[in-house]
Design an enzyme around this catalytic site. Structure first.
Site, PDB file in Angstrom:
ATOM      1  N   GLU A 197       9.765  -5.048  -1.706  1.00  0.00           N
ATOM      2  CA  GLU A 197      11.182  -5.393  -1.777  1.00  0.00           C
ATOM      3  C   GLU A 197      11.349  -6.787  -1.171  1.00  0.00           C
ATOM      4  O   GLU A 197      10.886  -7.033  -0.054  1.00  0.00           O
ATOM      5  CB  GLU A 197      12.021  -4.397  -0.984  1.00  0.00           C
TER       6      GLU A 197
ATOM      7  N   ARG B  45      -0.309   4.926   5.902  1.00  0.00           N
ATOM      8  CA  ARG B  45       0.104   3.567   6.210  1.00  0.00           C
ATOM      9  C   ARG B  45      -0.567   3.096   7.496  1.00  0.00           C
ATOM     10  O   ARG B  45      -1.026   3.898   8.310  1.00  0.00           O
ATOM     11  CB  ARG B  45       1.631   3.463   6.331  1.00  0.00           C
TER      12      ARG B  45
ATOM     13  N   LYS C 212      11.996  -4.711   9.847  1.00  0.00           N
ATOM     14  CA  LYS C 212      12.677  -5.978   9.593  1.00  0.00           C
ATOM     15  C   LYS C 212      13.967  -6.093  10.407  1.00  0.00           C
ATOM     16  O   LYS C 212      14.279  -7.149  10.955  1.00  0.00           O
ATOM     17  CB  LYS C 212      12.955  -6.106   8.096  1.00  0.00           C
TER      18      LYS C 212
END
Length: 778
Positions: free
Chosen positions: A274, A489, A499
């Site tokens: 994204e 992950r 973020k």
């Protein structure tokens, strides 16, 4: 059935009690065995038949489950009398499952499995003798009993596919004995290993590293190419139907054939970030897996921006993502955008509504949160009504938040009817004001994968719960369905990758920006001086497992040292200079010395340094009153100067009259060949240039700064003090012409990289990592 009863039942198949208990831990195998036992009830099992049933049950996939009764019957009837025939039967059933055959072609099945084919002992003996004589006799005579006879077994089985493996092995042993005779003492000794390559040293895990990370590291490889070629085993292109959980429909066979025609049978992957933030170390793993798997199998990989949320997307993120992908060494075959497909996605949404598989809903966003929201009262609204409302949404006739398009499907995790479209009156960076409805990730991702003919949709474990909607959507629209594979992950201890939270650190002026070297964004790691190769190797060492990995920064730093040790030229630098005047300087004028860039590999070039009467050494390399065991310069102890061929001794200590601080040493010098060998050699510079050197320390105090159990006050209260130090250092003239991101080892100090703040009149270095021997102290 109780566990004890199941264990007893499993033992009737020929299992040991321990194996039965271990089998019970596997829910799928246990379920398959229970069904198989029910089918075999009352039948008399010949020797070995029970374990063949177990073998079948342990390999059975959901797509094959319908044929379990047939497989059990064939095993009981001894038509499938060894593992080879059972495996062949499973393969045939799986192939038939792709076509959704209602009934198995029994003749074809028996032909595929070699039912009734008898390989006689005489035939086995003849083929074994022939193979040994034609291909293996010389090697056997040379290597004797150290020869790997499994090669002969494979060769014979390639010609006698249905020969019993034990009979073939026995025949091979007899022929070898006839050729070589009894074993001698030499035969009984272990073979001497020739030209064995030493195993690459792995980074030693820290004491507080998670067990999952250790396991993943041990299962990994040294490079991405090695990992993807030897450790990772995904399905072959076009064999989607063989993977667990893949949904087969009446269109599957046709769609897979069309897919193979379009791809030419090549692997197609994609990295789909994204564009709403800077990539971090976890993304590096995703980049390496997607691009690395395609490269290892002569395939292609797209960089696809998942740009379906215009309010959070900025041009700098698009540019930054591409820069980081290319910095890691990968070139996308093509850059694509989810927004390229907005029209097709919209048309497919209309198809779903027409087929009664999607509807317009008016529940508010807060009503849809959680896993048990209230059922939508609009779920069964008339199709024509939903079509009209969806058209009104598209034309901007309904306000934001007042309507969504939802899919009629329940996800694996139990969540019902995910949202496919929402209203946002925001211009898009590529489509402008054309759209005011935007598709969600759950809706967009799988359909774009299908459009791009992706063979392997590789994603992190948290997306496993979306796999059901992924397959459902592709099949509902009767389009090609890729296979989704999930992996754990990568998380870094003592770090943040959110973020939003990094934005908070920037806003609070705790860090300077997204590329602050104390962060673990990829731009920050590049600025600090971490080589791309080291990051790629680190990702390879983590492996591709389902376990979530959390490692300490020390493991990443170890990979960085491994690369910089052989790529970063050595230079002499003093971080805290102390002036030294050599009163008996042995030369009439300054001299130029030739110094190797890599002392252990002189063939890799050299550079010149200047030696003059005035030099500067590291302030920490001198003590007026040294402690016991001190090995460097003091009034009573001499040291050697690196590369200069001199040993210096203190004659006078000059101190500041007001503070008493040592400001200069007056020393005598002596040729290293004549002087007594010193206990240490120190770095020095002469006629130096100034450097600004930035030293970085760990940003957070706790391993998990986001964990409120560890840090009740939140991550902003967990910041370490003094995480950056700025020093005015001195360096040799050899560093006068450096370029941004050039990397060096400052001898005896660590590895450093040129910072982008460097200009014509100011050279700035960041410490990348300390030397290996300093890692433990740090």
């Amino acid at each position: 059935m109780a566990g004890e009863d199941l264990i007893a039942q499993f033992q009737t198949l020929g299992m040991s009690e321990q194996k039965a208990k271990e089998t019970l831990k596997n829910a799928n195998v246990t379920k398959n065995l229970q069904l198989a036992l029910a089918q075999a009830a009352g039948a008399s099992l010949a020797d070995g038949t029970g374990m063949l049933i177990y073998h079948m049950a342990s390999k059975l996939k959901p797509q094959q489950a319908e044929q379990l009764p047939l497989l059990v019957r064939y095993i009981i009837e001894r038509k499938l009398d060894n593992t080879q025939r059972v495996d062949a039967a499973l393969e045939y059933v799986l192939k038939c499952g792709q076509k959704l055959k209602a009934n198995i072609d029994v003749k074809e099945l028996e032909q595929e499995c070699g039912v009734g084919v008898v390989v006689t002992p005489e035939e086995i003996e003849r083929i074994v003798q022939s193979k040994i004589k034609s291909s293996y006799k010389e090697a056997l005579l040379e290597q004797r009993y150290h020869f790997n006879s499994f090669k002969i077994l494979q060769d014979v089985r390639s010609e006698l596919k249905w020969a019993d493996a034990k009979s073939v092995k026995a025949a091979i042993d007899v022929e070898i004995f006839d050729l070589l005779g009894p074993k001698t003492e030499v035969d009984l000794k272990p073979p001497v290993k020739q030209n064995e390559k030493p195993k690459a040293a792995k980074a030693k895990p820290e004491a507080n590293q998670t067990a999952q990370a250790v396991e993943a590291a041990s299962d990994g490889a040294n490079t991405i190419a090695e990992l993807m070629k030897t450790k990772v085993h995904f399905h072959a292109p076009g064999e989607n139907f063989k993977t667990d959980g893949y949904v087969v429909t009446e269109h599957t066979e046709r769609l897979l054939k069309e897919h193979l025609q379009k791809t030419g049978g090549r692997v197609h992957t994609r990295f789909p970030p994204e564009p709403n933030g800077i990539l971090h170390i976890g993304h590096a793993k995703a980049i390496n897996i997607n691009f690395g798997y395609a490269a290892a199998h002569d395939g292609i990989c797209y960089l696809r921006y998942d740009d379906t949320n215009p309010e959070k997307e900025e041009e700098k993120f698009f540019v930054g993502i591409r820069d980081m992908v290319e910095w890691l060494g990968y070139k996308p075959v093509k850059i694509t955008y989810s927004s390229d497909n907005f029209q097709q996605l919209y048309e497919w949404a209309v198809v779903l509504i027409r087929n009664g598989l999607a509807y317009v809903c008016h529940q508010k966003a807060e009503e849809l949160k959680g896993f048990t929201p209230k059922p939508s009262p609009w779920r069964e609204r008339p199709i024509e009504e939903s079509l009209q409302l969806f058209e009104d949404m598209k034309r901007g006739k309904i306000d934001e938040g007042l309507a969504t398009l939802r899919l009629k499907v329940t996800l694996e995790e139990g969540k019902v009817d995910p949202v496919a479209y929402r209203i946002k009156f925001i211009a898009h960076h590529r489509t402008g004001g054309k759209w005011c409805i935007y598709p969600t990730y759950d809706y967009t991702h799988c359909l774009c994968d299908s459009i791009e003919q992706i063979t392997h949709s590789l994603c992190t474990k948290e997306f496993q719960s979306r796999r059901s909607s992924y397959y459902w959507l592709c099949n509902a629209l009767e389009i090609y369905c890729p296979v989704q594979w999930e992996y754990g992950r990568l998380n870094m201890n003592y770090a943040l990758v959110s973020k939003r939270k990094i934005g908070k650190l920037i806003a609070e002026k705790i860090v300077y920006d997204w590329d602050d070297p104390r962060l673990f964004t990829l731009t920050a790691l590049r600025r600090r001086g971490f080589p791309a190769e080291a990051i790629n190797n680190f990702c390879a060492q983590m492996g591709v497992t389902g376990a979530q990995i959390a490692v300490d920064p020390a493991m990443l730093e170890a990979s960085v040292r491994d690369v910089l040790n052989v790529t970063a030229p050595r230079r002499l630098v003093v971080l805290e200079p102390l002036k030294v005047t050599l009163k008996n300087f042995p030369h009439a004028a300054p001299v130029q010395l030739e110094v190797p860039n890599f002392p252990q590999n002189p063939e890799k070039g050299s550079h010149k340094i200047t030696l003059d009467k005035v030099i500067y050494i590291e302030r920490g390399d001198f003590k007026v009153e040294p402690e016991k065991g001190y090995r460097r310069l003091s009034p009573q102890q001499s040291v050697g100067l690196r590369h200069a061929g001199l040993v210096i001794s203190v004659e006078e200590v000059v101190k500041h009259p007001a503070t008493g601080e040592v400001v200069e040493l007056i020393c005598s010098s002596q040729s290293a060949e004549q002087a007594e060998k010193p206990k240490a050699f120190v770095q020095w510079v002469s006629q130096p240039i100034p450097l600004e050197v930035r030293l970085y320390e760990q940003l957070f105090k706790h391993k998990n700064p986001e964990d409120t159990n560890e840090v009740p006050g939140g991550f902003l209260t967990d910041i370490c003090e003094h995480t950056i130090s700025v020093l005015q250092a001195f360096a040799d003239q050899a560093l006068a012409q450096v370029k941004v991101y050039d990397k060096f080892q400052f001898e005896r100090i660590g590895f450093f990289s040129v910072d982008p703040d460097t200009s014509n009149n100011r050279i700035v270095f960041n410490r990348t990592v300390g030397l290996k021997e300093d890692a433990g102290k740090k």
